[in-house]
Design a protein around this motif. Structure first.
Motif, short mmCIF file in Angstrom:
data_model
loop_
_atom_site.label_atom_id
_atom_site.label_comp_id
_atom_site.label_asym_id
_atom_site.label_seq_id
_atom_site.Cartn_x
_atom_site.Cartn_y
_atom_site.Cartn_z
N VAL A 50 0.83 -1.21 0.00
CA VAL A 50 0.00 0.00 0.00
C VAL A 50 0.87 1.25 0.00
CG1 VAL A 50 -1.77 1.31 1.24
CG2 VAL A 50 -1.89 -1.19 1.17
N CYS A 51 1.87 1.28 0.88
CA CYS A 51 2.72 2.46 0.97
C CYS A 51 3.86 2.45 -0.04
CB CYS A 51 3.29 2.59 2.39
SG CYS A 51 2.04 2.75 3.67
N GLY A 52 4.09 1.32 -0.69
CA GLY A 52 5.10 1.26 -1.74
C GLY A 52 6.53 1.14 -1.26
N LEU A 53 6.75 0.59 -0.07
CA LEU A 53 8.10 0.41 0.43
C LEU A 53 8.85 -0.58 -0.46
CD1 LEU A 53 10.23 0.91 2.67
CD2 LEU A 53 9.23 -1.04 3.90
N GLN A 54 10.01 -0.18 -0.93
CA GLN A 54 10.79 -1.02 -1.83
C GLN A 54 11.60 -2.05 -1.03
OE1 GLN A 54 10.57 -0.79 -5.26
NE2 GLN A 54 8.94 0.65 -4.76
#
Length: 244
Positions: free
Chosen positions: A120-124
């Motif tokens: 959801v937050c797009g943490l890589q």
């Protein structure tokens, strides 16, 4: 320690929590919402990719510490612990039962937090997501065991909160969130090496970065496990039947 009594304690704790929606929300939703808030603050930058793994370590750790310590202290203040220990229930059965119950909740909590941060937050995340989840679960369990240890010494809920500047805040300041640990002044780096949250943050950062060798990650996991077991053992030796 008796396996049947340990599992009975675990079941009792889970049943109590199941009937407390506010505690469930605090345990499962608040860390995720805080991670989302941090991601939102830095939504126009790449900062979240840098500090996101540390947030996965930080918020569940703090929440598990608070909830576990207050819940255990309440058992003693209401006389429940004294009645339980008057039965064939040892301190180890009680504390390890609590650890197992909140450990199961930590698995759910960490799974939600990691899934939310990544998808959801797009943490890589460059490393294996399963290893990231394992470290996150161990970190939450660490918060649980330190909370159990703090509850053995506290007399009131307010005193539990007073333990945070002693147990929690130094680990946050020296854990590498504000400044990489290798850039800390001489002496502070050595202190940070002995703090378990530092190893949780290091492990999460290494997995997120996809390092070539995950050996140090497993060493960090081992250190976290030793701290968690040590906290429960020490708590079982110092736990009082009731608050004076």
């Amino acid at each position: 320690m008796n396996g049947h009594r340990l599992l009975a304690t675990t079941g009792r704790v889970l049943t109590q929590i199941r009937h407390d929606p506010r505690t469930i929300a605090l345990l499962l939703l608040v860390p995720t919402l805080l991670i989302g808030l941090v991601a939102w603050i830095f939504s126009d930058t790449t900062v979240f990719d840098t500090i996101g793994p540390a947030m996965i370590a930080l918020f569940p750790f703090i929440v598990m510490f608070l909830v576990t310590s207050i819940a255990t202290l309440r058992e003693r203040r209401t006389g429940t612990l004294e009645r339980l220990l008057a039965m064939p229930l040892g301190r180890g059965d009680f504390l390890f039962g609590y650890t197992l119950a909140f450990g199961l909740l930590a698995i759910v909590q960490a799974s939600i937090a990691v899934a939310f941060a990544v998808w959801v937050c797009g943490l890589q995340i460059s490393g294996p997501i399963g290893l990231l989840l394992l470290v996150a679960v161990m970190d939450a369990v660490l918060g649980t065991t330190l909370g159990l240890l703090a509850s053995a010494f506290a007399r009131t809920e307010f005193q539990v909160v007073q333990f945070m500047p002693l147990i929690i805040f130094p680990q946050i300041l020296l854990g590498g969130i504000f400044l990489p640990r290798d850039q800390l002044p001489a002496g502070l780096r050595e202190i940070s090496d002995w703090l378990p949250l530092s190893h949780a943050i290091d492990a999460l950062n290494d997995v997120a970065a996809g390092v070539a060798d995950y050996g140090p990650v497993w060493v960090d996991i081992g250190i976290i496990a030793v701290w968690a077991i040590g906290a429960v053992v020490l708590g079982s030796l110092t736990l009082r039947r009731q608050t004076p």
